[in-house]
Enzyme design. Structure first.
Site, PDB file in Angstrom:
ATOM      1  N   ARG A  37      43.269  49.253  45.425  1.00  0.00           N
ATOM      2  CA  ARG A  37      43.775  48.917  46.752  1.00  0.00           C
ATOM      3  C   ARG A  37      44.013  50.168  47.602  1.00  0.00           C
ATOM      4  O   ARG A  37      43.845  50.139  48.815  1.00  0.00           O
ATOM      5  CB  ARG A  37      45.052  48.084  46.648  1.00  0.00           C
ATOM      6  CG  ARG A  37      44.728  46.645  46.288  1.00  0.00           C
ATOM      7  CD  ARG A  37      45.948  45.776  46.166  1.00  0.00           C
ATOM      8  NE  ARG A  37      45.559  44.368  46.130  1.00  0.00           N
ATOM      9  CZ  ARG A  37      46.315  43.401  45.649  1.00  0.00           C
ATOM     10  NH1 ARG A  37      47.509  43.679  45.168  1.00  0.00           N
ATOM     11  NH2 ARG A  37      45.886  42.160  45.657  1.00  0.00           N
ATOM     12  N   LYS A 202      48.135  30.442  36.281  1.00  0.00           N
ATOM     13  CA  LYS A 202      48.862  29.228  36.661  1.00  0.00           C
ATOM     14  C   LYS A 202      47.994  28.188  37.338  1.00  0.00           C
ATOM     15  O   LYS A 202      47.440  28.418  38.402  1.00  0.00           O
ATOM     16  CB  LYS A 202      50.017  29.590  37.598  1.00  0.00           C
ATOM     17  CG  LYS A 202      51.172  30.242  36.880  1.00  0.00           C
ATOM     18  CD  LYS A 202      52.343  30.443  37.824  1.00  0.00           C
ATOM     19  CE  LYS A 202      53.280  29.242  37.837  1.00  0.00           C
ATOM     20  NZ  LYS A 202      54.393  29.469  38.784  1.00  0.00           N
ATOM     21  N   GLY A 352      43.798  39.768  42.683  1.00  0.00           N
ATOM     22  CA  GLY A 352      44.172  41.114  42.278  1.00  0.00           C
ATOM     23  C   GLY A 352      43.811  41.394  40.828  1.00  0.00           C
ATOM     24  O   GLY A 352      43.232  42.446  40.511  1.00  0.00           O
ATOM     25  N   GLY A 376      45.692  35.724  46.949  1.00  0.00           N
ATOM     26  CA  GLY A 376      46.284  34.560  47.606  1.00  0.00           C
ATOM     27  C   GLY A 376      45.666  34.298  48.963  1.00  0.00           C
ATOM     28  O   GLY A 376      45.375  33.159  49.322  1.00  0.00           O
TER      29      GLY A 376
HETATM   30  P1  ADP Z   1      44.220  36.771  40.011  1.00  0.00           P
HETATM   31  O1  ADP Z   1      45.230  37.861  40.276  1.00  0.00           O
HETATM   32  O2  ADP Z   1      42.838  37.318  39.820  1.00  0.00           O
HETATM   33  O3  ADP Z   1      44.291  35.682  41.024  1.00  0.00           O
HETATM   34  P2  ADP Z   1      45.999  35.434  38.209  1.00  0.00           P
HETATM   35  O4  ADP Z   1      47.116  36.249  38.734  1.00  0.00           O
HETATM   36  O5  ADP Z   1      45.975  33.989  38.497  1.00  0.00           O
HETATM   37  O6  ADP Z   1      44.589  36.098  38.612  1.00  0.00           O
HETATM   38  O7  ADP Z   1      45.982  35.526  36.613  1.00  0.00           O
HETATM   39  C1  ADP Z   1      45.838  36.738  35.948  1.00  0.00           C
HETATM   40  C2  ADP Z   1      46.507  36.705  34.629  1.00  0.00           C
HETATM   41  O8  ADP Z   1      46.138  35.587  33.880  1.00  0.00           O
HETATM   42  C3  ADP Z   1      46.136  37.910  33.790  1.00  0.00           C
HETATM   43  O9  ADP Z   1      47.255  38.761  33.672  1.00  0.00           O
HETATM   44  C4  ADP Z   1      45.729  37.314  32.435  1.00  0.00           C
HETATM   45  O10 ADP Z   1      46.272  37.998  31.337  1.00  0.00           O
HETATM   46  C5  ADP Z   1      46.305  35.917  32.531  1.00  0.00           C
HETATM   47  N1  ADP Z   1      45.614  34.988  31.646  1.00  0.00           N
HETATM   48  C6  ADP Z   1      44.294  34.730  31.581  1.00  0.00           C
HETATM   49  N2  ADP Z   1      44.035  33.866  30.600  1.00  0.00           N
HETATM   50  C7  ADP Z   1      45.201  33.577  30.007  1.00  0.00           C
HETATM   51  C8  ADP Z   1      45.576  32.751  28.898  1.00  0.00           C
HETATM   52  N3  ADP Z   1      44.660  32.033  28.225  1.00  0.00           N
HETATM   53  N4  ADP Z   1      46.878  32.690  28.572  1.00  0.00           N
HETATM   54  C9  ADP Z   1      47.781  33.408  29.254  1.00  0.00           C
HETATM   55  N5  ADP Z   1      47.511  34.202  30.306  1.00  0.00           N
HETATM   56  C10 ADP Z   1      46.227  34.281  30.666  1.00  0.00           C
HETATM   57 MG    MG Z   2      47.354  37.953  39.921  1.00  0.00          MG
END
Ligand code: ADP
Ligand code: MG
Length: 395
Positions: A37, A202, A352, A376
């Protein structure tokens, strides 16, 4: 929408320009673990500084509770920004107080200053518009023009993003402009098949996106922590995997409405602990053991997702397929990311952690058409929501 180019055409020598950047980097203590970033913010800051502006950068880091907290100080970011710019970046020790005023007053033409974490001031994120407005007035007093370049925050009605834009001549920075342009391609007429890869932690965060995307896309490949709520909706046991029980019904409905579009993992990597040295097994999704948690998608799934991605015209990827931060659970994310790089598709990475995964796994950043800095914000844009920080620039 007035842009950075318009501002530069007006001439900025000696003018104080407030740049809202997104410098919300992951930190391990005081070490920046991924400076993507900071790098992304360089072009706008550099162009302004080289044109002789006095650049005042405003940014947030993490989620401090509206008061200074050492661990959320932007000090490491100021240092890194200075290194990358090749010029010293003065860091104010407050947001809009005496230090901020003195730091800005001390800027020479072409100088760059960084205000301390804007979220150290509770008014930045206040629900009370009058409070945000009061802080925005103080931001505006520090500058003669405003450049909105923090795409990662344009979906927020916050003082340094939204209110301040109404108080100064406001312009879209290169980053915001580029992001909006790319995302408009996705909401417009994307090349088919349009494949969305969704993972992350989530499901509740992302269900709204899935809902609004389902009618527009050809396939959604689900992985990450959120796949277990879908697997549970299919009646499978998910052991100790991430599960949002209250979302199961919604997942059931989505699966019933679009059975052909939503793809779920056929196999997963399970572990007996959330740790790099846990015991692990790769099992069919139907065989997740009691007491074990799914932390990655398995190789059969990667192969299936790879085939779908290979045939895509457009790919949007948000959310890692597994806990990529731990080596034993990084292969799903790597496999899918490599498939996107290999595909002859217009590809956008949003989020992110997804963007961080690309870099941490050593994948070529130029293997993607665009890596969005705003998770987001890009999701809300794709959902068709208004981005206040962008529409305010459109006036
Ligand atoms: P982004 O930032 O790309 O939108 P998120 O914040 O939604 O992604 O999710 C990222 C996190 O999800 C990572 O820290 C990763 O470790 C976690 N994650 C991925 N798969 C799993 C899983 N099966 N169980 C728990 N956490 C997970
Ligand atoms: Mg994230």
């Amino acid at each position: 929408m007035k842009t950075l180019d318009d501002l530069l055409a007006e001439g900025v020598t000696g003018r104080r320009v407030l740049v809202r950047a997104d410098l919300n980097v992951p930190l391990d203590g005081e070490t920046i673990t991924d400076d993507g970033r900071v790098r992304a913010s360089l072009p706008t800051i550099t162009r302004l500084a080289e044109a002789g502006a006095r650049v005042v950068v405003a940014a947030h880091l993490g989620r401090p509770k509206g008061a200074p907290e050492a661990k959320y100080s932007l000090a490491p970011v100021a240092a890194r920004l200075g290194e990358l710019l090749g010029r010293e970046v003065a860091l104010a020790t407050d947001v809009v107080g005496e230090s901020a005023k003195a730091t800005v007053a001390g800027l020479a033409d072409g100088g760059v200053a960084l205000l301390e974490n804007v979220r150290f001031d509770a008014r930045e994120t206040s629900k009370d518009a009058a409070e945000r407005d009061a802080l925005a007035t103080e931001f505006a007093a520090l500058a003669d023009a405003f450049v909105s370049d923090g795409f990662g925050v344009v979906h927020r009605k916050q003082a340094s993003v939204y209110e301040v834009a109404a108080k100064l001549p406001a312009y879209a920075g290169g980053l915001v402009l580029a992001e909006v342009e790319v995302l408009r391609t996705l909401t417009g007429d994307p090349a088919r098949p349009y494949v969305v890869v969704l993972g992350g932690s989530k499901v509740s965060d992302k269900l709204a996106v899935i809902e609004s995307l389902l009618p527009k896309v050809d396939a959604i490949l689900v992985g990450g922590g959120m796949c277990f709520t879908f697997l549970a909706a299919e009646g499978l046991g998910v052991g100790d995997s991430l599960l949002e029980a209250e979302m199961i019904d919604t997942c059931k409905r989505l699966l019933a409405e679009h059975p052909e579009k939503i793809l779920l993992p056929a196999d997963v990597v399970i572990a007996d602990a959330f740790s790099a040295d846990a015991n692990t097994h790769t099992v069919l999704a139907a065989n997740i053991r009691e007491g074990w948690k799914g932390l990655d998608i398995g190789p059969i799934t990667v192969e299936r997702y790879r085939e779908v991605i290979a045939g895509a015209g457009t790919v949007f990827w948000n959310g890692p397929m597994g806990v990529f931060e731990l080596a034993p659970f990084a292969e799903g994310t790597r496999g899918v990311a490599e498939a996107i790089v290999a595909a002859d598709a217009f590809s956008v990475v949003g989020g992110g952690d997804s963007a961080a995964a690309v870099r941490l796994l050593g994948l070529p950043e130029d293997g993607f058409s665009h890596i969005s800095t705003g998770g987001g914000a890009s999701l809300e844009f794709l959902e068709g929501k208004d981005l206040p920080g962008v529409s305010t620039l459109e006036g």
